[in-house]
Design a protein around this motif. Structure first.
Motif, PDB file in Angstrom:
ATOM      1  N   HIS A 165       7.356   4.984   8.484  1.00  0.00           N
ATOM      2  CA  HIS A 165       6.373   5.154   7.344  1.00  0.00           C
ATOM      3  C   HIS A 165       6.581   5.928   6.332  1.00  0.00           C
ATOM      4  CE1 HIS A 165       2.148   6.478   5.952  1.00  0.00           C
ATOM      5  NE2 HIS A 165       2.388   5.313   5.742  1.00  0.00           N
ATOM      6  N   THR A 202      -6.410  14.162  -3.709  1.00  0.00           N
ATOM      7  CA  THR A 202      -6.102  15.416  -4.247  1.00  0.00           C
ATOM      8  C   THR A 202      -7.111  15.693  -5.538  1.00  0.00           C
ATOM      9  OG1 THR A 202      -4.601  14.438  -5.944  1.00  0.00           O
ATOM     10  CG2 THR A 202      -3.482  15.408  -3.625  1.00  0.00           C
ATOM     11  N   HIS A 203      -7.802  14.617  -5.769  1.00  0.00           N
ATOM     12  CA  HIS A 203      -8.525  14.874  -6.931  1.00  0.00           C
ATOM     13  C   HIS A 203      -9.980  15.476  -7.008  1.00  0.00           C
ATOM     14  CE1 HIS A 203      -5.268  11.856  -7.948  1.00  0.00           C
ATOM     15  NE2 HIS A 203      -5.460  12.380  -9.163  1.00  0.00           N
ATOM     16  N   PRO A 218       5.825   6.212   2.399  1.00  0.00           N
ATOM     17  CA  PRO A 218       4.931   5.652   1.333  1.00  0.00           C
ATOM     18  C   PRO A 218       5.574   6.364  -0.037  1.00  0.00           C
ATOM     19  CG  PRO A 218       3.440   7.064   2.487  1.00  0.00           C
ATOM     20  CD  PRO A 218       4.911   6.984   3.271  1.00  0.00           C
ATOM     21  N   PHE A 219       5.247   5.918  -1.054  1.00  0.00           N
ATOM     22  CA  PHE A 219       5.739   6.271  -2.268  1.00  0.00           C
ATOM     23  C   PHE A 219       4.466   6.353  -3.229  1.00  0.00           C
ATOM     24  CE2 PHE A 219       9.625   4.743  -1.131  1.00  0.00           C
ATOM     25  CZ  PHE A 219      10.681   5.632  -1.659  1.00  0.00           C
ATOM     26  N   ILE A 220       3.726   7.102  -2.793  1.00  0.00           N
ATOM     27  CA  ILE A 220       2.108   7.212  -3.288  1.00  0.00           C
ATOM     28  C   ILE A 220       2.543   7.787  -4.742  1.00  0.00           C
ATOM     29  CG2 ILE A 220       0.005   8.210  -3.157  1.00  0.00           C
ATOM     30  CD1 ILE A 220       0.883   5.961  -1.166  1.00  0.00           C
ATOM     31  N   TYR A 221       3.315   9.023  -4.697  1.00  0.00           N
ATOM     32  CA  TYR A 221       3.445   9.651  -5.978  1.00  0.00           C
ATOM     33  C   TYR A 221       4.863   9.286  -6.693  1.00  0.00           C
ATOM     34  CZ  TYR A 221      -0.876  12.058  -5.816  1.00  0.00           C
ATOM     35  OH  TYR A 221      -2.167  12.067  -6.059  1.00  0.00           O
ATOM     36  N   ASP A 256      -5.365   9.317  -2.318  1.00  0.00           N
ATOM     37  CA  ASP A 256      -4.147   9.490  -2.315  1.00  0.00           C
ATOM     38  C   ASP A 256      -3.553  10.004  -1.102  1.00  0.00           C
ATOM     39  OD1 ASP A 256      -5.140  11.754  -2.953  1.00  0.00           O
ATOM     40  OD2 ASP A 256      -3.915  11.933  -4.876  1.00  0.00           O
ATOM     41  N   TYR A 314      -8.864   6.803  -5.290  1.00  0.00           N
ATOM     42  CA  TYR A 314      -7.719   6.335  -4.658  1.00  0.00           C
ATOM     43  C   TYR A 314      -7.092   6.674  -3.416  1.00  0.00           C
ATOM     44  CZ  TYR A 314      -2.785   5.349  -5.343  1.00  0.00           C
ATOM     45  OH  TYR A 314      -1.449   4.711  -5.126  1.00  0.00           O
ATOM     46  N   ASP A 371      -8.845   2.173  -8.705  1.00  0.00           N
ATOM     47  CA  ASP A 371      -7.886   2.497  -9.572  1.00  0.00           C
ATOM     48  C   ASP A 371      -6.491   1.656  -9.261  1.00  0.00           C
ATOM     49  OD1 ASP A 371      -6.863   3.318 -12.136  1.00  0.00           O
ATOM     50  OD2 ASP A 371      -6.400   5.339 -11.030  1.00  0.00           O
ATOM     51  N   ARG A 391       0.960  -1.378  -0.162  1.00  0.00           N
ATOM     52  CA  ARG A 391       0.042   0.052  -0.144  1.00  0.00           C
ATOM     53  C   ARG A 391       0.849   1.141   0.038  1.00  0.00           C
ATOM     54  NH1 ARG A 391      -3.465  -3.070   3.399  1.00  0.00           N
ATOM     55  NH2 ARG A 391      -2.940  -2.209   5.311  1.00  0.00           N
ATOM     56  N   GLU A 392       2.058   1.152   0.411  1.00  0.00           N
ATOM     57  CA  GLU A 392       3.208   2.138   0.475  1.00  0.00           C
ATOM     58  C   GLU A 392       3.736   2.235  -0.903  1.00  0.00           C
ATOM     59  OE1 GLU A 392       5.571   2.398   3.754  1.00  0.00           O
ATOM     60  OE2 GLU A 392       3.855   1.492   4.867  1.00  0.00           O
ATOM     61  N   HIS A 393       3.591   1.475  -2.029  1.00  0.00           N
ATOM     62  CA  HIS A 393       3.865   1.365  -3.038  1.00  0.00           C
ATOM     63  C   HIS A 393       5.637   1.260  -3.089  1.00  0.00           C
ATOM     64  CE1 HIS A 393       0.245   1.508  -4.993  1.00  0.00           C
ATOM     65  NE2 HIS A 393      -0.217   2.510  -4.051  1.00  0.00           N
ATOM     66  N   ARG A 421      -3.693   7.874   1.737  1.00  0.00           N
ATOM     67  CA  ARG A 421      -2.630   6.565   1.514  1.00  0.00           C
ATOM     68  C   ARG A 421      -1.335   7.547   2.215  1.00  0.00           C
ATOM     69  NH1 ARG A 421      -3.187   2.168  -1.866  1.00  0.00           N
ATOM     70  NH2 ARG A 421      -5.574   2.301  -2.558  1.00  0.00           N
ATOM     71  N   LEU A 422      -0.957   8.567   1.917  1.00  0.00           N
ATOM     72  CA  LEU A 422       0.240   9.092   2.360  1.00  0.00           C
ATOM     73  C   LEU A 422       0.133   9.316   3.488  1.00  0.00           C
ATOM     74  CD1 LEU A 422       0.659  12.399   0.000  1.00  0.00           C
ATOM     75  CD2 LEU A 422       2.342  10.461   0.313  1.00  0.00           C
ATOM     76  N   LEU A 423      -0.993   9.196   4.416  1.00  0.00           N
ATOM     77  CA  LEU A 423      -0.988   8.986   5.817  1.00  0.00           C
ATOM     78  C   LEU A 423      -1.241   7.925   6.502  1.00  0.00           C
ATOM     79  CD1 LEU A 423      -3.165  12.405   6.560  1.00  0.00           C
ATOM     80  CD2 LEU A 423      -0.807  12.239   6.297  1.00  0.00           C
ATOM     81  N   GLY A 424      -1.141   6.847   5.515  1.00  0.00           N
ATOM     82  CA  GLY A 424      -1.125   5.411   5.937  1.00  0.00           C
ATOM     83  C   GLY A 424      -2.690   5.190   6.518  1.00  0.00           C
TER      84      GLY A 424
END
Lengths: 526, 467
Positions: free
Chosen positions: B459, A217-218, B461-464, A261, A259, A437, A37-39, A264-267
């Protein structure tokens, strides 16, 4: 006394073992899913070097342990939720508004001060604006010599439409123009590029409902519809025979952003849900999909209106649903991500559009990463930093991009692993969250040729993608975009060897382990 | 490897505790020595050889000094001191010397920077105290190299103190007893230190770093004061937290390390401050440098000279930069100025003013200590008195956040010495027993909070950066 001391010892020993033992024993969730999930790739524990590289090795071991801490996602979520409850963002590149709305600050990643990072206060240095204008004018001029028109659309960031929702420390008295407005002004002043800033249209439509997601953000489907209407009106000034976007909209609700986003950045993607207006445009016959957009491939549409222009649209993540609103305007249209395929003259000439339209999101206009490499390169080199006081670089640490390793969907992936011999493997009913997505990626190490087929329905039309690979290592990935899809997704793989099936949406795929032989059929996901 | 890292808490410490307590008593020193070397090697790799070299030469010097007499003993002692100072001087100060005397060579890249092995200041001072105590007859020489090796390398105090004298733990190295009560007390002390470090110091570090980072560009006055307050809290709770963890770990393995801090911000003079701050370092300098220089026996001027020498070296001991030298001289000057009033009883009503004076003087010192160079220290000091350009404010930099406010409040309260709780009368064990029982959930709560903070630190993440 002794009992109390013994109890303390017992508690201490439990704490010391709680860090990783539960994962080893299978009592705690597999941290791999969280890392997905953190890519990014999980850090692996490499072999000890016993010499040079020792320090790097110990660091890698520590990072590998960090990735495998028991209940890591839950602990991170608890920490971040506690901070958010106090009105503090856990990350420097995400701002929290007083009402809980999250904002993204891409510039902060690069070490700029917070106040520089959002569109409403960002002031471009003039050399940067001039370079942007020059590059885009060169594109326009080149296209004009080949009989193709060129248009630019600026899609504002959330903070430019809702500056009142920003944290008070970012509210400035004398608010300069948004970054999008500055770019459009520069294009009008120094070039002949036709440009449209969607900020005024979106600001004017704030009363209709939420135009942007709170935790993403979208823009929402409503924001997309407003943007599509503004773009349509703008295009009709040039091509008056184009139909206006119908104003009869069916209203509904969409639960869950596409998504998440920012969450997700904040987990915290599992914690945030929001309901936003979802609009459908009545009496707007959809364009036919003639080429499904997967991965780096563009999506192509066609209509029966041969008298209308054809459009090549370069876009990014803001455009998914917008493509379906705009495509009926054109005879042919082709939508392609410009973050992956920048402005390529040869491709454009081969397709021969009437117009090339570039859709830039405001936050990318700050850096022009990917889509206008000339400006991005100059920005990366700090060419513009010294010319404006508000771009003073301070030593507060930017988000450490070098920490960890980026997950490369084309080279890495796991979650479902197994193997099979001379078999056909079917995975049906792949379940995605509404409007999800996701990426589905299959990697093979095969002694025999492999054939991969995935099929689903999009806007009522069946879509089937197939790919064949020679023996050896190969990988294939599909971008699944649920807002446009009816599903269910059916995956069929024929061949032999070991395989890895990857998706960031862990819930979407059943857990699969071990080897599969013969003619396996996986059960439908409930 | 630091005590507040997951690798230490969840891997090194449990493995060591298991190995230590599973080992027969005669083997426990060996277990600790191996663990200490591994602890050091984890971060320093090949530079562990520097520490092993220090152990070897000080073992040899100690034996030689103990055997020799008269002039030979004196010569061996001088050689031992010179060898230790040469080791410290090369690894810690060679880069500063090169930058000062050969700036062109450094700028041209002809000077290869010397790596600073972590903890070299601490273990060198411990080794020096050993040979000097042996030479002075204050301590017996150690014939077993493993024991001396354990003294110099013992991991709890290896990289951040307290500076332990040989005489303080020699008997414990030879024979010690790990009781349930003592080890439980060690757990409590370790937990206090962990909380200080992870829950207070690390939280205060964020606004402190942001404020000092923006100092050169220009800070508003309020932002400068807030940043300084946060840094004062950070450095005290970071350092004393680490000492607490070291003392606690020592007790876990049967050692009693000396106290290093006694509420220094409660001091009412700089002289008192140095009796409460980094006590093992200040007493080391007092015993091995200040007193041999003559101390305060030669009149005011000579005393001032001795203080200047001691604090200049004390400053440089903290780091190889001119800011540390100025910091040390600042403290030395203040102590020299306080000398005439030493021993006089001040009226009670002056106590708040004396306390304020200490906080201001220490605060000015922290600006010098924290700043990367003198120019940025001056910029910060100008901001403190409202004479800076004032470009960035506390709100803009995000300095004043609820976690920082909370941490600073806790830090302020914890910086004040607490009175002992009233006893329940006679020799009743009730309060002590209740305290022990209450410490269990309190410690568990701290561990969970620290675990949450540590996990959150991983923590990223690499979201972008998905594609």
């Amino acid at each position: 006394m002794r009992v109390a001391d013994a109890a303390l010892w017992l508690a201490f020993a439990s704490f010391l073992l709680a860090g990783w033992l539960p994962v080893r024993l299978g009592w705690a969730p597999d941290p791999a899913a969280a890392a997905l999930r953190e890519h990014r790739r999980l850090h692996e524990c490499p072999a000890a070097p016993w010499g040079a590289g020792w320090t790097n090795w110990t660091r890698e071991v520590e990072l590998a342990l960090h990735d495998r801490l028991a209940w890591r996602p839950q602990l991170i979520a608890a920490h971040h939720r506690a901070l958010l409850a106090m009105g503090v963002s856990p990350r420097p590149d995400v701002f929290v508004g007083p009402d809980g709305t999250l904002f993204y600050d891409e510039l902060r990643r690069r070490g700029y001060r917070p106040a520089d990072g959002y569109g409403a206060t960002f002031a471009f240095p003039e050399p940067q604006l001039r370079l942007i204008a020059r590059v885009l004018e060169e594109r326009r001029h080149w296209l004009e010599t080949h009989g193709i028109e060129y248009r630019v659309v600026l899609i504002p960031d959330k903070q430019s439409v809702y500056p009142d929702r920003l944290p008070p420390e970012l509210a400035v008295g004398a608010q300069p123009r948004s970054a999008a407005a500055q770019v459009v002004d520069a294009l009008r002043r120094w070039t002949r590029v036709e440009a449209l800033d969607l900020t005024p249209a979106l600001r004017a439509a704030r009363g209709l409902g939420e135009l942007y997601y709170r935790y993403d953000t979208h823009w929402t489907p409503l924001g997309v519809a407003v943007g599509a209407a503004a773009i349509t009106d703008w295009l009709r000034e040039r091509w008056p025979h184009l139909p206006p976007l119908p104003t009869a909209w069916t209203w509904g609700e969409q639960v869950g952003p596409p998504y998440l986003d920012l969450a997700r950045l904040l987990g915290l993607e599992a914690w945030y849900r929001e309901t936003v207006p979802s609009v459908g445009i009545e009496n707007w016959p959809p364009a036919r999909v003639v080429r499904a957009g997967t991965g780096t491939d563009p999506i192509e549409f066609t209509t029966d209106h041969a008298d209308r222009p054809s459009a090549w649209v370069l876009h990014d993540s803001f455009t998914g649903l917008l493509a379906h609103h705009l495509a009926p305007l054109f005879h042919r249209s082709r939508f392609q991500w410009h973050t992956r395929a920048s402005f390529r003259p040869a491709d454009i000439l081969a397709w021969r559009p009437t117009v090339v339209m570039e859709l830039f999101v405001e936050r990318h206009a700050n850096l022009w990463r990917g889509n206008v490499p000339e400006v991005a390169a100059a920005s990366e080199q700090g060419a513009f930093d010294a010319s404006d006081r508000r771009l003073v670089f301070v030593s507060s640490p930017p988000v450490a991009e070098e920490e960890g390793t980026r997950l490369d969907p084309l080279a890495d992936g796991w979650l479902v692993q197994g193997g099979m011999q001379g078999a056909t493997l079917r995975l049906a009913g792949l379940r995605l969250e509404p409007n999800a997505d996701a990426i589905l990626r299959i990697a093979w190490d095969s002694p025999t040729p492999i054939r991969v087929e995935i099929s689903w329905r999009r806007a009522g039309r069946p879509i089937r993608l197939t790919a064949s690979f020679d023996a050896g290592r190969s990988a294939w990935w599909v971008r699944l975009s649920a807002p446009h899809d009816d599903g269910p997704y059916r995956l069929r793989v024929t061949g032999s060897g070991s395989f890895t099936l990857f998706t960031p949406e862990a819930r979407a795929v059943p857990r699969w382990e071990g080897s599969v032989a013969g003619e396996p059929t996986l059960p439908e996901v409930p | 490897m630091v005590f507040s890292s997951p690798i230490f808490l969840f891997l090194f410490l449990p493995a060591l505790l298991a190995a230590y307590f599973a080992s027969p008593r005669p083997a426990r020193n060996a277990v600790l020595l191996v663990a200490s070397l591994l602890f050091y090697a984890w971060g320093e790799g090949p530079y562990t050889a520097v520490m092993l070299g220090s152990i070897a030469i000080n073992y040899v010097f100690g034996r030689a000094i103990s055997r020799a007499g008269g002039v030979a003993r004196r010569r061996w002692t001088v050689a031992a001191v010179a060898a230790n100072l040469a080791l410290l001087g090369w690894f810690k100060y060679a880069n500063l010397a090169a930058e000062t005397w050969f700036p062109a060579a450094v700028a041209a890249g002809r000077w290869k920077p010397v790596h600073l092995p972590i903890g070299i200041s601490f273990f060198t001072f411990q080794a020096l105290s050993y040979v000097l105590d042996v030479a002075a007859g204050r301590a017996r020489v150690e014939r077993n190299p493993l024991r001396l090796g354990l003294y110099i390398s013992l991991f709890p105090q290896l990289i951040a103190g307290p500076i332990v004298r040989w005489g303080e733990i020699a008997s414990a190295i030879q024979r010690r007893r790990e009781t349930l009560a003592a080890t439980a007390a060690g757990i409590r002390r370790f937990t206090i230190g962990l909380a200080k470090k992870v829950l207070i110091a690390n939280v205060l570090a964020e606004p402190a770093d942001a404020a000092f980072g923006a100092a050169s560009a220009g800070l508003e006055q309020s932002a400068a004061w807030w940043g300084l307050a946060c840094y004062a809290g950070q450095i005290y709770f970071d350092f004393s937290g680490y000492s607490d963890m070291a003392i606690g770990l020592g007790r876990l393995f049967g050692f009693e390390f000396p106290e290093n801090f006694r509420h220094p911000y409660a001091a009412r003079s700089m002289t008192e401050f140095w009796r409460r701050w980094h006590i093992t370092l200040s007493t080391w300098f007092r015993d091995y440098l200040y007193i041999p220089l003559g101390g305060n026996r030669g009149g005011p001027l000579r005393t001032a000279r001795n203080l200047a020498i001691v604090f200049a070296l004390c400053g440089l001991w903290h780091g190889a930069a001119w800011t540390f030298l100025v910091w040390g001289l600042w403290h030395g000057a203040l102590l020299a100025l306080e000398r005439p009033w030493r021993g006089r009883r001040a009226p009670a009503w002056t106590a708040p003013f004396r306390h304020l004076y200490v906080l201001l003087a220490v605060g000015v010192g922290w600006v010098l200590f924290r700043s990367a160079e003198l120019a940025s220290a001056l910029a910060y000091l100008r901001a403190l008195i409202g004479m800076g350009p004032g470009v960035s404010g506390a709100r803009e930099l995000g300095l004043i956040t609820p976690p920082a406010i909370l941490a600073l409040m806790v830090a302020a309260i914890a910086s004040v010495p607490s009175r002992r709780p009233p006893t329940m009368g006679g020799r009743s064990p009730v309060p002590a027993m209740m305290g022990r029982w209450l410490s269990v959930p309190a410690c568990v709560a701290v561990w969970v909070l620290c675990w949450v903070r540590l996990a959150a630190g991983t923590h990223n993440p690499f979201i972008y950066f998905r594609f």
